[in-house]
Motif scaffolding. Structure first.
Motif: not given
Length: 99
Positions: A1-13
């Motif tokens: 199963m592919f878990d979307l919660n495992t995708i590393k979040k990226r942010y623009f500071e």
């Protein structure tokens, strides 16, 4: 199963005064609206649209901190334009990156 919660979040500071915000990538709905607001050609509507787009961008932050319309209205046109330009450049760079 592919878990979307495992995708590393990226942010623009972005730093505004002494405050640092971590802005999240836009959803499709938000991106469509921001792009439409940023591309209006009619003078006052274009300026209003640009400020509204920046308000939307700034309010999609990791801390869920509300950036008021007045705070955005206090920014000058060069600052607002710079935010939109830098944000879209960041989106392009992160989209083009292999990770």
């Amino acid at each position: 199963m592919f878990d979307l919660n495992t995708i590393k979040k990226r942010y623009f500071e972005i730093k505004m005064g002494e405050q640092i915000l971590e802005l999240e990538p836009p959803s499709k709905k938000m991106l469509t609206k921001v792009t439409a607001l940023s591309n209006i050609k009619d003078g006052k509507k274009a300026t209003d649209g640009l400020y509204e787009a920046v308000e939307m961008i700034l309010n999609k932050n990791s801390a869920n901190k509300k950036i008021s319309e007045d705070t955005v209205a206090d920014l000058n046109l060069d600052q607002v334009s710079g935010i939109v330009t830098a944000y879209f450049e960041w989106l392009k760079q992160t989209k083009d990156s292999k990770n």
